[in-house]
Design an enzyme around this catalytic site. Structure first.
Site, PDB file in Angstrom:
ATOM      1  N   CYS A 120       0.829  -1.207   0.000  1.00  0.00           N
ATOM      2  CA  CYS A 120       0.000   0.000   0.000  1.00  0.00           C
ATOM      3  C   CYS A 120       0.865   1.259   0.000  1.00  0.00           C
ATOM      4  CB  CYS A 120      -0.949   0.003   1.199  1.00  0.00           C
ATOM      5  SG  CYS A 120      -0.118  -0.122   2.798  1.00  0.00           S
TER       6      CYS A 120
ATOM      7  N   SER B  46       9.601   2.707   6.129  1.00  0.00           N
ATOM      8  CA  SER B  46       8.146   2.502   6.128  1.00  0.00           C
ATOM      9  C   SER B  46       7.401   3.779   6.501  1.00  0.00           C
ATOM     10  CB  SER B  46       7.760   1.391   7.119  1.00  0.00           C
ATOM     11  OG  SER B  46       8.318   0.172   6.718  1.00  0.00           O
TER      12      SER B  46
ATOM     13  N   GLU C 277       5.846  -5.684   8.281  1.00  0.00           N
ATOM     14  CA  GLU C 277       5.030  -6.495   7.376  1.00  0.00           C
ATOM     15  C   GLU C 277       5.668  -6.590   5.987  1.00  0.00           C
ATOM     16  OE1 GLU C 277       0.978  -5.198   7.384  1.00  0.00           O
ATOM     17  OE2 GLU C 277       0.698  -5.636   9.505  1.00  0.00           O
TER      18      GLU C 277
END
EC number: 1.2.1.70
Length: 418
Positions: free
Chosen positions: A58, A113, A120
Site C-alpha cells: 500500500c 516505512s 510487514e
C-alpha cells in the site's frame, strides 16, 4: 563504500515510488497484484533482464533487477500498470548498485516505512523472491541479498524496540477507531475485503476492541469464512454489502480491487458512519464525503497519526542502522569474494602446476629426493600465497578490478568461462 560493478554487463538497479512523494491515487496506478507481478517477471525474462524482484504494498511499488539501463525497468513497470512513464518520473527514485542494496535494507527493516518499524514488508520480500524463483528469475546475488535483509530485519526486531506500538497500517486503523469512537464494543463493524491488511485488521479488531459485532464480506465467501471461523465472526454474501452497510457504524474497506467498490450511491444510511479505506488503489470514492453523516479516512491519513511510542522507537534508529551495516558488511565481503574467487582459483591452479613440474624435475635430478615431504611443504606455501592475495583483494584500498587485472597479467592466468 567502494563503487563496485556487481555484474560484468549490467548494473543492479532499484526503481520505484513510495508514499514519500507519490499520493495514494498515483501509487494506485502503479500497484501490482500477483498476476501483474508474474507478467512482469515473464516479460523481464523474455527481454534478457537478469534476476528481478517486484515489491508492491500500500506504501510503495518497486522493481529490483540487473539491467543495462534503469529505463528498461521503468518501461517494464509502466507497460504492466495504469501509470505512464511521465507520471512515474515525477515521483520516482532510481538507485544503482550499492545504493540499491542500501535501499532494500532500509525498506526490508522498516526504516523506510510509512509507520516506522513496520515489519510487514519483510513477508512481501519473501513472497516476491519466491515468485521470481518460481519463474527462474533469481540468482545467487538476489538470494543472498534477500536472506541478508531478512537476517537484519530479525536482528532489529529482536535487539531493539523499534517495532513497539502502532507499527502497521492495520494496527493504526484500530488505534484510530479506539481513539475516535466511544463505546466501540457496542458498535457494529463491517470489514469488506480479507486480503493481508484486511486479515491483520480483523485480528487487531478482535484483540483490541472485544467486539462480537464484527461482520466480514469478501467477493470470495470461502476466504471470509476461513478467517471468520478462526475468530468466530459473522460472514455475509457479497450481494448483501449494501444492506450490511446500512446496519453498520464502522466500515473498514481493505479489498484488492483496481477500481472503487464503495461509492456515494451505495450508501443509504441515516446514522453516523465512519469509513476507513485501507486499500491501494483507493476503494472508496471521494464523493462519499458529500454525505453529511459519513466520515472517510484513508490509510495515508492514518499513517500520519503519531502514537505515544514513536519518540521511543526513533531512539532505536541508530542501533538499527548499526545492525544493517554489520549484516551488509558481511554481504559485501561475500560479494567481493565471489568476484575474485575465479582469479584466486586460477592462481592456485597455476602455482600447483608449477609445483608439479618442479617436483617432477627434482625427483629425476636428486637420488634421495623426498617427493611426499616436498609436496606437503609446497602446498602449504601455495596456500599461504593465495591467502595473502585474497586478503589483499579483500582489504586493499586500490581498485579491486586493477588488482585482479595485474594478478592475471603477472601470472598469465586463463580464467575458466562460466
Amino acid at each position: 563504500m567502494k563503487n563496485y560493478n556487481l555484474s560484468r554487463h549490467s548494473s543492479f538497479f532499484a526503481v520505484g515510488l513510495s508514499y514519500k512523494k507519490a499520493e495514494a491515487d498515483v501509487r494506485g496506478k502503479f500497484s501490482l497484484d500477483v498476476p501483474k507481478i508474474d507478467a512482469i517477471i515473464q516479460d523481464a525474462k523474455a527481454k534478457g533482464i537478469e534476476g528481478l524482484l517486484a515489491i508492491s504494498t500500500c506504501n510503495r511499488t518497486e522493481l529490483f533487477a540487473f539491467a543495462q539501463h534503469p529505463y528498461q525497468l521503468i518501461k517494464l513497470l509502466c507497460d504492466h500498470t495504469q501509470g505512464s512513464v511521465e507520471e512515474f518520473q515525477d515521483v520516482a527514485y532510481i538507485y544503482k548498485n550499492h545504493d540499491a542494496i542500501d535501499h532494500l535494507f532500509r525498506v526490508g527493516t522498516g526504516l523506510d516505512s510509512q509507520i516506522l518499524g513496520d515489519f510487514e514488508i519483510i513477508s512481501q520480500i519473501k513472497q516476491s523472491f519466491s515468485r521470481s524463483k518460481k519463474h527462474g528469475m533469481t540468482n545467487p546475488f538476489l538470494e543472498r541479498l534477500c536472506n541478508s535483509v531478512i537476517q537484519a530485519s530479525k536482528r532489529i526486531k529482536n535487539e531493539t524496540e523499534i517495532s513497539t506500538g502502532a507499527t502497521s497500517v492495520s494496527f493504526a486503523s484500530v488505534k484510530y477507531i479506539l481513539n475516535e469512537v466511544q463505546e466501540v464494543s457496542k458498535k457494529n463493524i463491517l470489514l469488506f475485503g480479507t486480503g493481508k491488511i484486511g486479515r491483520n485488521t480483523c485480528e487487531n479488531l478482535v484483540k483490541h476492541t472485544d467486539n462480537s459485532h464484527i461482520t466480514l464480506i469478501n467477493r470470495t465467501k470461502e476466504k471470509a469464512e476461513a478467517i471468520a471461523g478462526k475468530f468466530k465472526l459473522i460472514v455475509k454474501d457479497y450481494g448483501d454489502l449494501q444492506t450490511e452497510i446500512r446496519k453498520t457504524d464502522i466500515l473498514v474497506v481493505a479489498t484488492g480491487a483496481q477500481l472503487p467498490t464503495v461509492s456515494k450511491s451505495l450508501l443509504h444510511t441515516k446514522k453516523p458512519l465512519l469509513i476507513l479505506d485501507l486499500s491501494i488503489p483507493k476503494n472508496v470514492s471521494d464523493d462519499v464525503r458529500e454525505l453529511p453523516n459519513v466520515s472517510l479516512v484513508h490509510l495515508d491519513e492514518l499513517s500520519q497519526i503519531t502514537d505515544n511510542n514513536l519518540k521511543k522507537r526513533k531512539a532505536y534508529i541508530p542501533k538499527a542502522r548499526a545492525i544493517i551495516e554489520d549484516v551488509k558488511t558481511d554481504f559485501v565481503k561475500w560479494l567481493e569474494t565471489r568476484k575474485f574467487a575465479p582469479v584466486i582459483n586460477a592462481l592456485k591452479a597455476k602455482l600447483m602446476t608449477m609445483k608439479d613440474e618442479e617436483l617432477d624435475f627434482q625427483s629425476k635430478k636428486l637420488q634421495d629426493f623426498n617427493e611426499e615431504q616436498a609436496a606437503l611443504v609446497s602446498e602449504r606455501i601455495i596456500q599461504k600465497i593465495t591467502k595473502q592475495f585474497a586478503n589483499h583483494l579483500r582489504t586493499s584500498e586500490m581498485d579491486t578490478e586493477d588488482s585482479l587485472a595485474l594478478i592475471q597479467r603477472v601470472f598469465q592466468l586463463e580464467l575458466q568461462e562460466k
